[in-house]
Write an enzyme that holds these catalytic residues in place. Structure first.
Site, PDB file in Angstrom:
ATOM      1  N   TYR A  57     -51.107  -5.739  -1.293  1.00  0.00           N
ATOM      2  CA  TYR A  57     -50.632  -6.215  -2.736  1.00  0.00           C
ATOM      3  C   TYR A  57     -49.252  -7.072  -2.740  1.00  0.00           C
ATOM      4  CZ  TYR A  57     -51.202  -0.668  -1.333  1.00  0.00           C
ATOM      5  OH  TYR A  57     -52.238   0.452  -0.781  1.00  0.00           O
ATOM      6  N   SER A 205     -55.284   6.825  -4.287  1.00  0.00           N
ATOM      7  CA  SER A 205     -56.191   6.774  -5.769  1.00  0.00           C
ATOM      8  C   SER A 205     -56.875   7.842  -5.615  1.00  0.00           C
ATOM      9  CB  SER A 205     -57.777   5.909  -5.082  1.00  0.00           C
ATOM     10  OG  SER A 205     -57.377   4.419  -5.489  1.00  0.00           O
ATOM     11  N   PRO A 206     -55.882   9.420  -5.691  1.00  0.00           N
ATOM     12  CA  PRO A 206     -56.583  10.778  -6.022  1.00  0.00           C
ATOM     13  C   PRO A 206     -57.296  11.170  -7.607  1.00  0.00           C
ATOM     14  CG  PRO A 206     -54.268  10.711  -6.184  1.00  0.00           C
ATOM     15  CD  PRO A 206     -54.381   9.854  -5.678  1.00  0.00           C
ATOM     16  N   LEU A 207     -56.920  10.039  -8.403  1.00  0.00           N
ATOM     17  CA  LEU A 207     -57.736  10.066  -9.391  1.00  0.00           C
ATOM     18  C   LEU A 207     -58.337   8.754  -9.732  1.00  0.00           C
ATOM     19  CD1 LEU A 207     -54.289  10.271 -12.245  1.00  0.00           C
ATOM     20  CD2 LEU A 207     -55.924  12.315 -11.426  1.00  0.00           C
ATOM     21  N   GLY A 208     -59.308   9.058  -8.262  1.00  0.00           N
ATOM     22  CA  GLY A 208     -60.234   7.578  -8.446  1.00  0.00           C
ATOM     23  C   GLY A 208     -59.932   6.671  -8.877  1.00  0.00           C
ATOM     24  N   ARG A 209     -59.194   5.816  -8.940  1.00  0.00           N
ATOM     25  CA  ARG A 209     -58.632   4.583  -9.363  1.00  0.00           C
ATOM     26  C   ARG A 209     -59.221   4.325 -11.212  1.00  0.00           C
ATOM     27  NH1 ARG A 209     -59.080   1.932  -4.352  1.00  0.00           N
ATOM     28  NH2 ARG A 209     -60.379   3.094  -3.447  1.00  0.00           N
ATOM     29  N   GLY A 210     -58.326   5.680 -11.295  1.00  0.00           N
ATOM     30  CA  GLY A 210     -58.398   5.795 -12.882  1.00  0.00           C
ATOM     31  C   GLY A 210     -59.615   6.568 -13.739  1.00  0.00           C
ATOM     32  N   PHE A 211     -60.557   6.515 -12.757  1.00  0.00           N
ATOM     33  CA  PHE A 211     -61.867   7.169 -13.143  1.00  0.00           C
ATOM     34  C   PHE A 211     -61.237   8.261 -13.878  1.00  0.00           C
ATOM     35  CE2 PHE A 211     -66.610   7.904 -14.361  1.00  0.00           C
ATOM     36  CZ  PHE A 211     -66.920   7.334 -14.282  1.00  0.00           C
TER      37      PHE A 211
END
Length: 331
Positions: A57, A205-211
């Site tokens: 990163y 990514s439990p929020l779908g990369r913000g989606f």
């Protein structure tokens, strides 16, 4: 803060961790470092103990950020970092390296950048198809014996690879993408394998990369350098189709009096006591909202409703990574 255990013999950590990648890389340049550091400090205040980073990163700059921001707070937190994904001058190219000598080299760099003499959790970021997993895990086990690493894990590995790795040295955690719209760990037996072997499953990514926050309305919402522009799920017709699913999540969340983000995180938390989501954010307001999801309880009907939205084959349009990156997934 609720806690969950990293494996049968690992420490108890906060039920929600903090993914730190976006503070330094991938989603946009020009990150507000002052706000990122304030977010890290606020996470500690709220009882978050699991902080997740990786040497790629930045590369390296995210570990350096955590080393500066969390200096003096070491005994109250659990630092998790990763090795094995190698970047080049091509921003979209990735290599994988699981050779034992690379493991030994990589840990020294991470320790220095994180300003610590040990890592709580050290992951192999991606499985190297050219190196037997037994050799890589064997090198990681040596780091445990040397006191440089307390627990080890693996990321985006198949159920078979997890079992082979665990036979060499107990894994405390397996990390893979998992959310309402990324259900591979259910379908490829990884989630069940972790449960059976007593390994924590860390969901990135439990929020779908913000989606799944419901705040993205168009691909134009992304900065020009945001890597999501290159992910099939966020492109053209796929974006439009997937947005319909998220609108249904927003409606269900509104009926419940919570945000779409909190509903999505509550669903991940409800998948088992061995599941620990690590939503990423670089702003305090979103961090506080995410942590509040630990207080949300879903009814059986609500869980069925969410599964009806996302669970059908083909419900989500597009792969979760671009084609070249998909080839790096051992699962």
């Amino acid at each position: 803060m609720m806690t969950r255990q990293l494996g049968h013999h690992g420490p108890h950590v906060s039920a929600i961790g903090l993914g730190c990648m976006g503070m330094s890389d991938f989603y946009t340049t020009g990150v507000d470092e002052r706000e990122a550091i304030a977010t890290l400090h606020r996470a500690v205040e709220l009882g978050v103990t699991l902080f997740d980073t990786a040497d790629m990163y930045g590369p390296h700059t995210n570990e350096e950020l955590l080393g500066r921001a969390l200096h003096g707070k070491r005994e109250s937190i659990y630092l998790a970092t990763k090795f094995g994904l190698v970047r080049s001058s091509d921003p979209h190219a990735r290599g994988v390296n699981g050779r034992p000598e690379y493991v030994r080299q990589s840990v020294e760099g991470s320790l220095k950048r994180l300003k610590t003499d040990y890592l709580d959790l050290y992951y192999q970021h991606r499985v190297d198809p050219l190196v037997p997993i037994e050799e890589t895990i064997g090198a990681m086990a040596e780091l445990v014996k040397a006191g440089k690493v307390r627990h080890i894990g693996i990321s985006e590995a198949s159920a078979e690879t997890i079992q082979r790795a665990h036979a060499i040295h107990p894994l405390a955690a397996v990390q893979s993408e998992y959310s309402l719209w990324s259900r591979d760990p259910e379908h490829n037996s990884v989630l069940d394998t972790c449960r059976r072997l007593g390994i924590a499953f860390v969901a990135y990514s439990p929020l779908g990369r913000g989606f799944l926050t419901g705040e993205l309305k168009s691909p134009d919402d992304f900065a020009a350098d945001d890597y999501r522009r290159f992910n099939p799920r966020f492109q053209a017709d796929n974006f439009t189709r997937n947005l319909i699913l998220v609108e249904r999540v927003k409606a269900l969340a509104a009926d419940k009096g919570i945000s779409a983000s909190q509903l999505a995180l509550a669903w991940v938390l409800a998948q088992g006591n061995h599941v620990i989501p690590i939503p990423g954010t670089k702003q305090r307001k979103y961090l506080e909202s995410n942590v509040a999801a630990t207080a949300v309880t879903l009814s059986a009907d609500e869980r069925v409703h969410l599964d009806d939205i996302f669970g059908a084959e083909g419900a989500v349009a597009g792969d979760r990574y671009a084609a070249q990156t998909m080839t790096l997934l051992n699962g």
